[in-house]
Design a protein around this motif. Sequence first.
Motif, mmCIF file in Angstrom:
data_model
loop_
_atom_site.group_PDB
_atom_site.id
_atom_site.type_symbol
_atom_site.label_atom_id
_atom_site.label_comp_id
_atom_site.label_asym_id
_atom_site.label_seq_id
_atom_site.Cartn_x
_atom_site.Cartn_y
_atom_site.Cartn_z
ATOM 1 N N VAL A 83 5.597 -0.939 -4.867
ATOM 2 C CA VAL A 83 5.890 -0.561 -3.069
ATOM 3 C C VAL A 83 4.389 0.160 -3.123
ATOM 4 C CG1 VAL A 83 6.480 1.090 -1.915
ATOM 5 C CG2 VAL A 83 8.430 -0.921 -3.198
ATOM 6 N N LEU A 84 3.808 -0.130 -2.599
ATOM 7 C CA LEU A 84 2.612 0.674 -1.217
ATOM 8 C C LEU A 84 3.254 1.177 -0.480
ATOM 9 C CD1 LEU A 84 -0.889 1.835 -1.521
ATOM 10 C CD2 LEU A 84 -1.063 -0.630 -0.264
ATOM 11 N N LEU A 85 2.869 2.552 -0.693
ATOM 12 C CA LEU A 85 2.781 3.222 0.531
ATOM 13 C C LEU A 85 1.559 4.233 1.550
ATOM 14 C CD1 LEU A 85 5.137 5.307 2.770
ATOM 15 C CD2 LEU A 85 4.083 7.342 1.094
ATOM 16 N N TYR A 86 1.068 3.109 2.828
ATOM 17 C CA TYR A 86 -0.241 3.508 2.910
ATOM 18 C C TYR A 86 0.323 4.163 4.479
ATOM 19 C CZ TYR A 86 -4.918 2.573 4.181
ATOM 20 O OH TYR A 86 -6.515 2.449 4.528
ATOM 21 N N ILE A 87 -1.128 5.187 4.175
ATOM 22 C CA ILE A 87 -1.190 6.753 5.509
ATOM 23 C C ILE A 87 -2.383 5.980 6.193
ATOM 24 C CG2 ILE A 87 -1.215 8.529 5.611
ATOM 25 C CD1 ILE A 87 -0.648 9.499 2.958
ATOM 26 N N ALA A 159 -8.105 10.476 7.845
ATOM 27 C CA ALA A 159 -7.049 11.721 7.265
ATOM 28 C C ALA A 159 -5.612 10.929 6.239
ATOM 29 C CB ALA A 159 -6.041 11.765 8.538
ATOM 30 N N GLY A 160 -5.510 9.601 6.658
ATOM 31 C CA GLY A 160 -4.747 9.400 5.877
ATOM 32 C C GLY A 160 -5.026 9.593 3.979
ATOM 33 N N GLY A 161 -6.193 9.532 3.431
ATOM 34 C CA GLY A 161 -6.683 8.972 2.404
ATOM 35 C C GLY A 161 -6.427 11.059 1.746
#
Length: 322
Positions: A83-87, A159-161
């Motif tokens: 699973v990858l949670l991408y922001i 911002a997700g980074g």
Amino acid sequence: MPSANALPQNAQSALDGWIAAAAPVVEKICGTSEAGWAQVRASYMSGLNHLFPAPEGVTFGAMALDSVSAMTVVPEGKTQGRVLLYIHGGGYVHGGVEGYRGLTGRLASALNAEVYAPDYRQAPEFPFPTPIDDVFAAYRALLSSGVDPHNLVLAGDSAGGAMVVTIMRKARDAGIALPAAGVAFSPWANLTHSGLSATVRDGIDPLCSVDFLNKLARMFLAGELPTHPDASPVFADVHDLAPILVQIGENEVMLSDAIRLAANLGEARVRTSLEVWPGMFHVWHLLAGILPDADQALRNAVRFLDDALHAGAQRDGRRTSI
């Protein structure tokens, strides 16, 4: 100094299209547009989806993680449990998952992982700390659903980074499991914009000016200090986090602060990798399939995450081939 003018013609055309798609966002943030935020965001995401379409071999859906809606991305032949949670990025103001089908689809296929991208609430309707709280709620929901943290990785842009680091910190402080690793693409890690590149790169980065970022920061913070560690992880206590890769473009106004973020992580004994990409602009990763530097950056990110997932599987006694 390399600049965006040195890009291949097809990549330059895509970048020009991106800038054009973002124009209504700039007008809205500068107060020269009467359009509502929902309309502005939808238009921008439609533009990104047109410019950077989803690759073949992935299926998109929607679900709720706790109370947060999320886009799901499932590749053909996925590895069970990965699973990858991408922001997504957008300055906590103007992003959305619909514009990230291309990037998340490529990551899902390359990593053989199911991707969840939270469609978190944004400022100005929902300022600090709501966007961060929504993503953390989504992260906790994944763990509660039975996702093994050794099979879970994070990635995000802009911002997700920054939120990749912040979500790990919040998990650490809450006493819940951390992911196996995280990747921060062009992180917006310092909302004071006090790094040298904010001066010497301003006007070189074709997508972000310091004036624009200051407007975004004021809208998001809504009176909170820009030095708050949840908003600016360069000021945070980042000990005991999972391995993190930071990728930043050399033309970005955020360059100095991304380097400072990597230094903060390294000094806190977090295993940290930093890549500075000459001539690259903010979140050039979106041009994967068009720009060779974007393709290579994603390959490096996938390799970093894949190594962490293999290590987690081996710690659990589930040997996998490399």
